[in-house]
Design a protein around this motif. Structure first.
Motif, PDB file in Angstrom:
ATOM      1  N   ASP A 200       1.009  -1.249   0.092  1.00  0.00           N
ATOM      2  CA  ASP A 200      -0.093  -0.025  -0.041  1.00  0.00           C
ATOM      3  C   ASP A 200       0.759   1.365   0.003  1.00  0.00           C
ATOM      4  O   ASP A 200       0.535   2.224   0.505  1.00  0.00           O
ATOM      5  CB  ASP A 200      -1.105   0.102   1.081  1.00  0.00           C
ATOM      6  N   ALA A 201       1.998   1.077  -0.468  1.00  0.00           N
ATOM      7  CA  ALA A 201       2.830   2.450  -0.530  1.00  0.00           C
ATOM      8  C   ALA A 201       3.459   2.375  -2.103  1.00  0.00           C
ATOM      9  O   ALA A 201       3.450   1.537  -2.768  1.00  0.00           O
ATOM     10  CB  ALA A 201       4.113   2.359   0.559  1.00  0.00           C
ATOM     11  N   THR A 202       3.875   3.612  -2.420  1.00  0.00           N
ATOM     12  CA  THR A 202       4.638   3.629  -3.588  1.00  0.00           C
ATOM     13  C   THR A 202       6.226   3.202  -3.250  1.00  0.00           C
ATOM     14  O   THR A 202       6.632   2.917  -2.161  1.00  0.00           O
ATOM     15  CB  THR A 202       4.871   5.220  -4.149  1.00  0.00           C
ATOM     16  N   LEU A 203       6.968   2.887  -4.515  1.00  0.00           N
ATOM     17  CA  LEU A 203       8.043   2.308  -4.185  1.00  0.00           C
ATOM     18  C   LEU A 203       9.304   3.143  -3.427  1.00  0.00           C
ATOM     19  O   LEU A 203       9.802   2.683  -2.517  1.00  0.00           O
ATOM     20  CB  LEU A 203       8.807   2.031  -5.514  1.00  0.00           C
ATOM     21  N   ASN A 204       8.922   4.428  -3.881  1.00  0.00           N
ATOM     22  CA  ASN A 204       9.755   5.471  -2.934  1.00  0.00           C
ATOM     23  C   ASN A 204       9.440   5.449  -1.476  1.00  0.00           C
ATOM     24  O   ASN A 204      10.272   5.439  -0.525  1.00  0.00           O
ATOM     25  CB  ASN A 204       9.487   6.853  -3.296  1.00  0.00           C
ATOM     26  N   GLU A 205       8.042   5.429  -1.009  1.00  0.00           N
ATOM     27  CA  GLU A 205       7.585   5.386   0.282  1.00  0.00           C
ATOM     28  C   GLU A 205       7.959   3.961   1.008  1.00  0.00           C
ATOM     29  O   GLU A 205       8.755   4.055   2.093  1.00  0.00           O
ATOM     30  CB  GLU A 205       6.077   5.320   0.411  1.00  0.00           C
TER      31      GLU A 205
END
Ligand code: CAA
Length: 257
Positions: A216-221
């Motif tokens: 549930d996060a972007t790759l960066n997060e």
């Protein structure tokens, strides 16, 4: 506890939660789910337990939510009962959970297996989301977790037809970790639990959190979250012990500190 049996093994640092409504194929009624939640909370808070196994029996892991209990309910009843808040609480369990599945894992049963962190299945395991045949649809994460696990094509087929898949297909599509003969599925899950229980519980906890973050996060997060957890583990004695044991060519003893 009537419908969930807790079988702790303190010496080996794991515990089994056994769904126990065999005549109803472990249909997940409200009481069973509340007991499961209570059992998980108890074990999650117990420093002697480092890994949890959820299982049923050879014939059924769980054949879904209790249809007889839901049959007469209205939408407002469902809203007020809010049965899925129990599922949300289960999802917050910090320790790793292994599902040991034999026989039917259908509807809520399949969703419960998917809520676990790993799945060991017997050759007889059958997975399915047959809610569509009841005039409803999956409500405990089936459309979301199944799609993430097996991809859109198979998830659509299962959710829109209610067809079951066997253990081989579930393995082929990455829904489960391993298939073993029915006599061994629980033992195999215990072997896995014992392996995890020997590792640092702090590292295991943060590693589980980090893998789940990928959903549930972007790759960066996700990468930032992972990095912070990685750095945080250098505040633990377990990190000192693990690395010292490697250098000294001995087995590490992790205390979760
Ligand atoms: N709810 C309530 N009772 C259930 C049940 C369920 N989900 N699944 C099985 N049972 C009961 C049966 O009613 C039966 O009880 P009786 O003897 O009192 O009639 C007993 O368990 C044994 O079941 P069967 O006689 O049907 O056994 P079978 O071997 O012939 O069939 C089965 C097995 C294919 C699993 C069949 O029982 C079945 O289709 N069950 C329902 C599966 C299902 O639709 N699950 C989804 C539920 S909805 C849901 O889960 C929503 C959600 O997303 C949370």
């Amino acid at each position: 506890m009537q419908f969930v049996l807790i079988e702790p093994n303190i010496a080996e640092n794991y515990a089994i939660l056994r769904l126990n409504r065999p005549r109803e194929l472990n249909a997940l009624n409200l009481q069973l789910m509340q007991e499961l939640r209570a059992g998980l909370q108890l074990l999650d808070a117990d420093d002697n337990i480092r890994c949890i196994i959820i299982t049923g029996n050879e014939r059924a892991f769980a054949a879904g939510a209790d249809i007889k209990q839901m049959q007469e309910r209205t939408a407002i009843d469902m809203l007020k009962i809010d049965q899925f808040s129990t599922w949300d609480a289960i999802r917050k369990t910090k320790k790793p959970i292994i599902a040991a599945v034999s026989g039917f894992a259908l509807g809520g049963g399949c969703e419960l297996a998917m809520l676990c962190d790993m799945v060991i299945a017997s050759e007889t395991a059958m997975f399915g989301q047959p809610e569509i045949k009841l005039g409803v649809m999956p409500g405990a994460g089936g459309t979301q977790r199944l799609t993430r696990a097996v991809g859109k094509a198979l998830a659509m087929e299962m959710v829109l037809t209610g067809r079951f898949i066997d253990a081989n297909k579930a393995y082929q599509f990455g829904l489960i970790n391993k298939i073993v003969p029915v006599e061994y599925y629980l033992q195999e899950a215990i072997t896995l639990a014992k392996e995890i229980a020997q590792l640092s519980p702090l590292a295991i906890r943060l590693a589980k959190e980090s893998v789940n973050k990928a959903f549930d996060a972007t790759l960066n997060e996700g990468l930032e979250f992972e990095r912070k957890n990685f750095y945080m583990l250098f505040a633990s004695q377990d990190q000192k012990e693990g690395m010292a044991a490697f250098v000294e060519k001995r087995t590490a003893h992790f205390e979760g500190k």
